[in-house]
Design a protein around this motif. Structure first.
Motif, PDB file in Angstrom:
ATOM      1  N   HIS A 467       0.791  -1.232   0.000  1.00 44.01           N
ATOM      2  CA  HIS A 467       0.000   0.000   0.000  1.00 44.01           C
ATOM      3  C   HIS A 467       0.823   1.281   0.000  1.00 44.01           C
ATOM      4  O   HIS A 467       0.391   2.296  -0.562  1.00 44.01           O
ATOM      5  N   TYR A 468       2.032   1.258   0.577  1.00 46.12           N
ATOM      6  CA  TYR A 468       2.777   2.515   0.704  1.00 46.12           C
ATOM      7  C   TYR A 468       3.316   3.011  -0.649  1.00 46.12           C
ATOM      8  O   TYR A 468       3.020   4.133  -1.065  1.00 46.12           O
ATOM      9  N   PRO A 469       4.102   2.200  -1.393  1.00 49.02           N
ATOM     10  CA  PRO A 469       4.513   2.651  -2.727  1.00 49.02           C
ATOM     11  C   PRO A 469       3.326   2.894  -3.648  1.00 49.02           C
ATOM     12  O   PRO A 469       3.360   3.771  -4.508  1.00 49.02           O
ATOM     13  N   GLY A 470       2.266   2.095  -3.470  1.00 51.12           N
ATOM     14  CA  GLY A 470       1.071   2.286  -4.292  1.00 51.12           C
ATOM     15  C   GLY A 470       0.444   3.648  -4.069  1.00 51.12           C
ATOM     16  O   GLY A 470       0.007   4.312  -5.027  1.00 51.12           O
ATOM     17  N   GLN A 471       0.405   4.093  -2.812  1.00 47.28           N
ATOM     18  CA  GLN A 471      -0.151   5.415  -2.509  1.00 47.28           C
ATOM     19  C   GLN A 471       0.681   6.521  -3.139  1.00 47.28           C
ATOM     20  O   GLN A 471       0.154   7.422  -3.795  1.00 47.28           O
ATOM     21  N   VAL A 472       2.007   6.463  -2.944  1.00 47.16           N
ATOM     22  CA  VAL A 472       2.885   7.518  -3.455  1.00 47.16           C
ATOM     23  C   VAL A 472       2.792   7.607  -4.975  1.00 47.16           C
ATOM     24  O   VAL A 472       2.676   8.692  -5.550  1.00 47.16           O
ATOM     25  N   ALA A 473       2.839   6.446  -5.653  1.00 48.05           N
ATOM     26  CA  ALA A 473       2.767   6.440  -7.113  1.00 48.05           C
ATOM     27  C   ALA A 473       1.402   6.925  -7.605  1.00 48.05           C
ATOM     28  O   ALA A 473       1.312   7.640  -8.611  1.00 48.05           O
ATOM     29  N   LEU A 474       0.329   6.544  -6.900  1.00 51.36           N
ATOM     30  CA  LEU A 474      -1.009   6.988  -7.291  1.00 51.36           C
ATOM     31  C   LEU A 474      -1.137   8.497  -7.193  1.00 51.36           C
ATOM     32  O   LEU A 474      -1.604   9.161  -8.134  1.00 51.36           O
ATOM     33  N   PHE A 475      -0.703   9.063  -6.076  1.00 53.07           N
ATOM     34  CA  PHE A 475      -0.834  10.512  -5.896  1.00 53.07           C
ATOM     35  C   PHE A 475       0.065  11.271  -6.878  1.00 53.07           C
ATOM     36  O   PHE A 475      -0.333  12.297  -7.420  1.00 53.07           O
ATOM     37  N   TYR A 476       1.262  10.752  -7.109  1.00 49.72           N
ATOM     38  CA  TYR A 476       2.168  11.420  -8.050  1.00 49.72           C
ATOM     39  C   TYR A 476       1.561  11.427  -9.450  1.00 49.72           C
ATOM     40  O   TYR A 476       1.662  12.409 -10.189  1.00 49.72           O
ATOM     41  N   GLN A 477       0.932  10.320  -9.823  1.00 49.88           N
ATOM     42  CA  GLN A 477       0.333  10.221 -11.151  1.00 49.88           C
ATOM     43  C   GLN A 477      -0.914  11.078 -11.293  1.00 49.88           C
ATOM     44  O   GLN A 477      -1.117  11.750 -12.311  1.00 49.88           O
ATOM     45  N   GLU A 478      -1.751  11.095 -10.264  1.00 48.94           N
ATOM     46  CA  GLU A 478      -3.071  11.690 -10.389  1.00 48.94           C
ATOM     47  C   GLU A 478      -3.126  13.176 -10.036  1.00 48.94           C
ATOM     48  O   GLU A 478      -4.013  13.876 -10.486  1.00 48.94           O
ATOM     49  N   PHE A 479      -2.180  13.635  -9.228  1.00 51.14           N
ATOM     50  CA  PHE A 479      -2.231  15.043  -8.819  1.00 51.14           C
ATOM     51  C   PHE A 479      -1.868  15.968  -9.986  1.00 51.14           C
ATOM     52  O   PHE A 479      -1.154  15.572 -10.899  1.00 51.14           O
TER      53      PHE A 479
END
Length: 568
Positions: A467-479
């Motif tokens: 969940h941790y790398p998934g969160q960072v990558a998701l926010f970086y991509q979507e923001f």
């Protein structure tokens, strides 16, 4: 973590300031080398803070755990401030450099508290009643050291993640960087939680803190040595001002009828493009209320095409950026109650370890502050296994890599299982304590190996790898692009909030129940863990609803971006 590290791609050949080619994988050794040094320094004092407060400043155990939670929480909240500064006023390089110097000052103060006896109270004699009170000067030095070191951690770790990702234009390279970034982070954390903590517990606190200071200095030097290779992104002013203008402009135009005339009725920026030089179609139909902020109104725009009234007129891109944040907010909120049980578990596990048999062999005792290293070892190993074996297998079976939301969901499940195991192990520990009549003996050691704590920590560690790398990558991509530095700190913000919520949970439990006395052998700590299981299950249900309703804004990168074949 794929083979991208072994070759240069087009990201290595982007031009920048003064005609020098900057960015790409050539920057990787400097960024991760600096990360390793700074993480060693931070982990060396932060991981053992509870034990340091109890042994050196005569703080009671639950109070020490609460102070540690507050400090850890702030270390994850402060990156948001650093990211806002990096996005709005300075660049990431400046924020990281200054923060590294601040953290070094804080660690030097820790060294001084162990060098001069007048800067800390004398050890307790036999009973707590005979403890010498801590003076104001001693408190001032202690909390100044903690504050400076914590601010330094906040300004470096996640700003460094953003700066590293910004060295690449290719999304798959960015995802590969994040995998290696977290692998380096967790590996360095393991070393600090073991080697440095062992030195602090078995040699001297002064030498341990001295090693932290040296690691911090080396990390800073490595980072500065890479300056000639970095790609620098100039700050464009605070993006939050633009987002605030969307709210104000929408409210001021609330009586304006929605346009039916297509894109010509909306303002795209001076010259017909957005502030980010990216064209956009008509505003999306979701959250239509905010579309009014981008509608053209006579008098709000100057004859030359620039905005005349910035708090009444926004660009379409600003409106869409604001909507992006609204869309992702529910998913982000679910991870708060994913982190809170982990925050509570971290502090309470150290207290459990202090009451258990920590011997491994006849001559070695596991330092209580090092017990959490199992989480980071588990995460570091899991990151490699997941990236090299699990994701390729997933791709062969389904035809695609798992999405970021699927990764986070798996983390939720493993986290809940970790809390279940925690409850069962604590129940066994208390039964043994009662069998040997240790409930009323403060500091008594229960004849149960601390190795029993490993399974719960391993499960939580595996969950973090999902969940941790998934969160960072998701926010970086979507923001929005203008919030790139802020995006990577959203995961840190979650952890910070989680630690503060964890502190509040422990305070509430102490006031309402008798589960957490100062002597946990006379409490009911297993009930705390069962409560966290219930919270985790309810939160997972909420997450499933939010994830099913969420639509990726960047569809191209939504399936992800990891695995050995990702560069092919």
């Amino acid at each position: 973590m794929d083979g991208s590290l072994s070759h240069h791609d087009h990201d290595s050949h982007t031009s920048s300031d003064f005609g020098r080619r900057r960015g790409g994988w050539i920057t990787f050794p400097f960024i991760t080398g600096a990360l390793a040094g700074l993480t060693l320094a931070a982990g060396g004092w932060l991981s053992n803070l509870i034990v340091y407060l109890i042994q050196e400043f005569n703080v009671k155990s639950i109070d020490a755990a609460q102070i540690s939670n507050v400090v850890t929480g702030f270390s994850f909240l402060s990156p948001v401030i650093g990211a806002i500064i990096a996005d709005s006023f300075f660049d990431s390089f400046s924020v990281i450099s200054i923060s590294s110097c601040i953290s070094l000052l804080g660690i030097v103060l820790f060294v001084l508290t162990e060098t001069f006896n007048t800067l800390k109270p004398q050890p307790c004699v036999k009973e707590p009643e005979l403890c010498q009170p801590t003076s104001r000067l001693q408190h001032a030095i202690l909390y100044t050291a903690i504050g400076l070191a914590t601010i330094g951690v906040g300004g470096t770790r996640y700003t460094m993640a953003t700066m590293g990702a910004n060295q690449f234009e290719n999304r798959k390279n960015q995802a590969t960087f994040f995998n290696w970034f977290f692998f380096t982070l967790y590996t360095a954390t393991v070393v600090s939680f073991t080697a440095i903590v062992y030195v602090e517990d078995n040699v001297s606190w002064r030498l341990g803190f001295g090693l932290c200071a040296i690691a911090n200095l080396i990390g800073l030097v490595i980072f500065l040595c890479g300056a000639r290779f970095y790609r620098f992104d100039k700050p464009q002013g605070s993006p939050f001002v633009g987002l605030a203008r969307v709210v104000v402009a929408s409210a001021r135009k609330r009586n304006l009828q929605h346009s039916s005339g297509g894109s010509k009725d909306y303002y795209y920026g001076h010259g017909g493009v957005t502030d980010d030089l990216v064209g956009s179609a008509t505003p999306s139909s979701t959250f239509r209320f905010f579309n009014r902020a981008a509608q053209k109104v006579e008098g709000d725009i100057k004859p030359d095409g620039s905005i005349g009234k910035p708090w009444r007129q926004c660009t379409v891109q600003q409106v869409e950026d604001f909507k992006t944040l609204i869309r992702i907010l529910p998913v982000w909120s679910t991870t708060i109650f994913l982190g809170t049980p982990v925050a509570v578990q971290y502090s309470l596990t150290i207290l459990q370890a202090l009451t258990m048999d920590r011997r491994i062999g006849p001559h070695f005792n596991i330092p209580a502050g090092s017990i959490l290293v199992i989480v980071f070892i588990s995460t570091a190993i899991s990151l490699t296994v997941i990236d090299r074996f699990l994701w390729p297998t997933w791709q062969k079976l389904t035809g695609q890599f798992p999405t970021f939301l699927q990764r986070i969901g798996l983390g939720h499940v493993l986290n809940i299982l970790g809390m279940v195991v925690s409850a069962l192990v604590e129940s066994k520990r208390l039964k043994i304590a009662k069998t040997h009549h240790l409930q009323d003996q403060l500091g008594a050691i229960v004849p149960m190996l601390a190795l029993w704590l490993f399974p719960q920590l391993i499960l939580v560690g595996i969950g973090e790898a999902f969940h941790y790398p998934g969160q960072v990558a998701l926010f970086y991509q979507e923001f929005p692009v203008s919030l790139r530095s802020t995006s990577t700190t959203m995961a840190a913000l979650i952890i910070g909030i989680s630690f503060y919520l964890g502190t509040g949970v422990i305070n509430l439990i102490q006031k309402v129940t008798r589960w957490l006395p100062d002597n946990i052998n006379n409490g009911k700590l297993e009930n705390v863990y069962w409560m966290l299981v219930v919270v985790g299950v309810l939160n997972f249900g909420y997450y499933l609803v939010c994830a099913s309703l969420y639509k990726y804004q960047n569809v191209e990168g939504a399936d992800c971006n990891s695995g050995p074949d990702s560069e092919k």
